[in-house]
Design a protein around this motif. Sequence first.
Motif, mmCIF file in Angstrom:
data_model
loop_
_atom_site.group_PDB
_atom_site.id
_atom_site.type_symbol
_atom_site.label_atom_id
_atom_site.label_comp_id
_atom_site.label_asym_id
_atom_site.label_seq_id
_atom_site.Cartn_x
_atom_site.Cartn_y
_atom_site.Cartn_z
ATOM 1 N N ALA A 70 0.865 -1.189 0.000
ATOM 2 C CA ALA A 70 0.000 0.000 0.000
ATOM 3 C C ALA A 70 0.893 1.228 0.000
ATOM 4 C CB ALA A 70 -0.910 0.014 1.223
ATOM 5 N N ILE A 71 0.422 2.293 -0.610
ATOM 6 C CA ILE A 71 1.151 3.561 -0.620
ATOM 7 C C ILE A 71 0.892 4.257 0.716
ATOM 8 C CG2 ILE A 71 1.383 5.804 -1.765
ATOM 9 C CD1 ILE A 71 2.304 3.501 -3.562
ATOM 10 N N PRO A 72 1.933 4.678 1.441
ATOM 11 C CA PRO A 72 1.705 5.360 2.723
ATOM 12 C C PRO A 72 1.028 6.718 2.520
ATOM 13 C CG PRO A 72 4.047 5.342 2.158
ATOM 14 C CD PRO A 72 3.346 4.539 1.127
ATOM 15 N N MET A 73 0.031 6.985 3.344
ATOM 16 C CA MET A 73 -0.749 8.219 3.223
ATOM 17 C C MET A 73 -0.666 9.031 4.519
ATOM 18 S SD MET A 73 -1.861 7.720 0.158
ATOM 19 C CE MET A 73 -3.256 8.727 -0.256
ATOM 20 N N THR A 74 -0.817 10.351 4.383
ATOM 21 C CA THR A 74 -0.881 11.226 5.552
ATOM 22 C C THR A 74 -2.319 11.256 6.060
ATOM 23 O OG1 THR A 74 -1.358 13.200 4.245
ATOM 24 C CG2 THR A 74 0.977 12.681 4.629
ATOM 25 N N VAL A 75 -2.541 11.924 7.192
ATOM 26 C CA VAL A 75 -3.901 12.024 7.725
ATOM 27 C C VAL A 75 -4.801 12.851 6.809
ATOM 28 C CG1 VAL A 75 -3.283 11.631 10.123
ATOM 29 C CG2 VAL A 75 -3.215 13.943 9.209
ATOM 30 N N SER A 76 -4.198 13.706 5.977
ATOM 31 C CA SER A 76 -4.992 14.503 5.041
ATOM 32 C C SER A 76 -5.182 13.792 3.698
ATOM 33 C CB SER A 76 -4.347 15.871 4.830
ATOM 34 O OG SER A 76 -3.044 15.713 4.310
ATOM 35 N N ASN A 77 -4.917 12.462 3.671
ATOM 36 C CA ASN A 77 -5.140 11.605 2.508
ATOM 37 C C ASN A 77 -4.284 11.990 1.297
ATOM 38 O OD1 ASN A 77 -6.304 9.257 1.580
ATOM 39 N ND2 ASN A 77 -7.926 10.350 0.494
ATOM 40 N N LYS A 78 -3.033 12.393 1.562
ATOM 41 C CA LYS A 78 -2.069 12.640 0.504
ATOM 42 C C LYS A 78 -0.927 11.642 0.680
ATOM 43 C CE LYS A 78 -3.130 17.483 0.247
ATOM 44 N NZ LYS A 78 -3.245 18.178 -0.964
ATOM 45 N N VAL A 79 -0.199 11.386 -0.383
ATOM 46 C CA VAL A 79 0.917 10.452 -0.305
ATOM 47 C C VAL A 79 1.965 11.002 0.659
ATOM 48 C CG1 VAL A 79 2.791 9.372 -1.606
ATOM 49 C CG2 VAL A 79 0.539 9.601 -2.645
ATOM 50 N N ASP A 80 2.400 10.159 1.587
ATOM 51 C CA ASP A 80 3.430 10.540 2.551
ATOM 52 C C ASP A 80 4.788 10.194 1.936
ATOM 53 O OD1 ASP A 80 5.028 11.125 4.697
ATOM 54 O OD2 ASP A 80 3.851 9.974 6.151
ATOM 55 N N LEU A 81 5.366 11.157 1.232
ATOM 56 C CA LEU A 81 6.606 10.920 0.507
ATOM 57 C C LEU A 81 7.757 10.533 1.432
ATOM 58 C CD1 LEU A 81 6.419 13.880 -2.044
ATOM 59 C CD2 LEU A 81 5.859 11.481 -2.444
ATOM 60 N N ARG A 82 7.747 11.015 2.664
ATOM 61 C CA ARG A 82 8.819 10.688 3.608
ATOM 62 C C ARG A 82 8.798 9.223 4.018
ATOM 63 N NH1 ARG A 82 7.697 14.359 8.251
ATOM 64 N NH2 ARG A 82 5.614 14.162 7.407
ATOM 65 N N GLN A 83 7.654 8.563 3.895
ATOM 66 C CA GLN A 83 7.532 7.157 4.284
ATOM 67 C C GLN A 83 7.820 6.185 3.141
ATOM 68 O OE1 GLN A 83 7.004 6.073 7.420
ATOM 69 N NE2 GLN A 83 7.153 8.216 8.019
ATOM 70 N N LEU A 84 8.005 6.701 1.936
ATOM 71 C CA LEU A 84 8.311 5.810 0.813
ATOM 72 C C LEU A 84 9.728 5.261 0.973
ATOM 73 C CD1 LEU A 84 6.775 7.891 -2.104
ATOM 74 C CD2 LEU A 84 5.915 5.742 -1.169
ATOM 75 N N PRO A 85 9.905 3.959 0.771
ATOM 76 C CA PRO A 85 11.230 3.350 0.971
ATOM 77 C C PRO A 85 12.202 3.692 -0.160
ATOM 78 C CG PRO A 85 9.697 1.714 0.177
ATOM 79 C CD PRO A 85 8.896 2.973 0.398
ATOM 80 N N LYS A 86 13.461 3.498 0.141
ATOM 81 C CA LYS A 86 14.512 3.657 -0.849
ATOM 82 C C LYS A 86 14.313 2.603 -1.941
ATOM 83 C CE LYS A 86 19.497 3.260 -1.275
ATOM 84 N NZ LYS A 86 20.759 3.024 -0.596
ATOM 85 N N PRO A 87 14.555 2.949 -3.214
ATOM 86 C CA PRO A 87 14.405 1.951 -4.278
ATOM 87 C C PRO A 87 15.344 0.762 -4.065
ATOM 88 C CG PRO A 87 14.788 4.143 -5.195
ATOM 89 C CD PRO A 87 14.966 4.251 -3.728
ATOM 90 N N THR A 88 14.792 -0.430 -4.221
ATOM 91 C CA THR A 88 15.591 -1.647 -4.054
ATOM 92 C C THR A 88 15.584 -2.504 -5.313
ATOM 93 O OG1 THR A 88 13.680 -2.796 -3.123
ATOM 94 C CG2 THR A 88 15.203 -1.760 -1.558
ATOM 95 N N SER A 89 14.731 -2.203 -6.262
ATOM 96 C CA SER A 89 14.660 -3.013 -7.482
ATOM 97 C C SER A 89 15.801 -2.644 -8.420
ATOM 98 C CB SER A 89 13.313 -2.810 -8.181
ATOM 99 O OG SER A 89 13.184 -1.465 -8.593
ATOM 100 N N VAL A 90 15.958 -3.441 -9.443
ATOM 101 C CA VAL A 90 16.973 -3.195 -10.461
ATOM 102 C C VAL A 90 16.530 -2.011 -11.307
ATOM 103 C CG1 VAL A 90 18.130 -4.214 -12.469
ATOM 104 C CG2 VAL A 90 17.567 -5.632 -10.493
ATOM 105 N N ARG A 91 17.473 -1.167 -11.632
ATOM 106 C CA ARG A 91 17.174 0.009 -12.465
ATOM 107 C C ARG A 91 16.668 -0.455 -13.824
ATOM 108 N NH1 ARG A 91 19.212 3.767 -16.057
ATOM 109 N NH2 ARG A 91 18.968 5.934 -15.387
#
Length: 110
Positions: A70-91
């Motif tokens: 799930a995409i992390p959301m703030t209480v105001s129902n916007k994407v919480d960019l600070r909670q998104l993880p560092k990319p781990t997949s292959v470029r």
Amino acid sequence: GEIEAVLLDQPEIAQAAVTTWEIEPGRVELVAYYAPKAGQPALSRADIAQTMKQRLPDYMVPSYLEELPAIPMTVSNKVDLRQLPKPTSVRLSADRAMVAPGNDDERFLA
């Protein structure tokens, strides 16, 4: 917004977010995060990348595609960019042809 719209056009994707990530100092790249819909068949990163390459200009195709439950959301129902993880997949490969310098000025710049 346009990149997220292309992701959300896929029937298997429930949520999407796109942001930049500084992979190393001075090198910032686009990262797309998506959450699949429950009960839908799995969607491969290659299929998503192909769709994005067909519908977006090269500079808008993210370098990384990350699947999250799930995409992390703030209480105001916007994407919480600070909670998104560092990319781990292959470029994702750029699939861009390298053009050799054609004159002295281009050779100097290269």
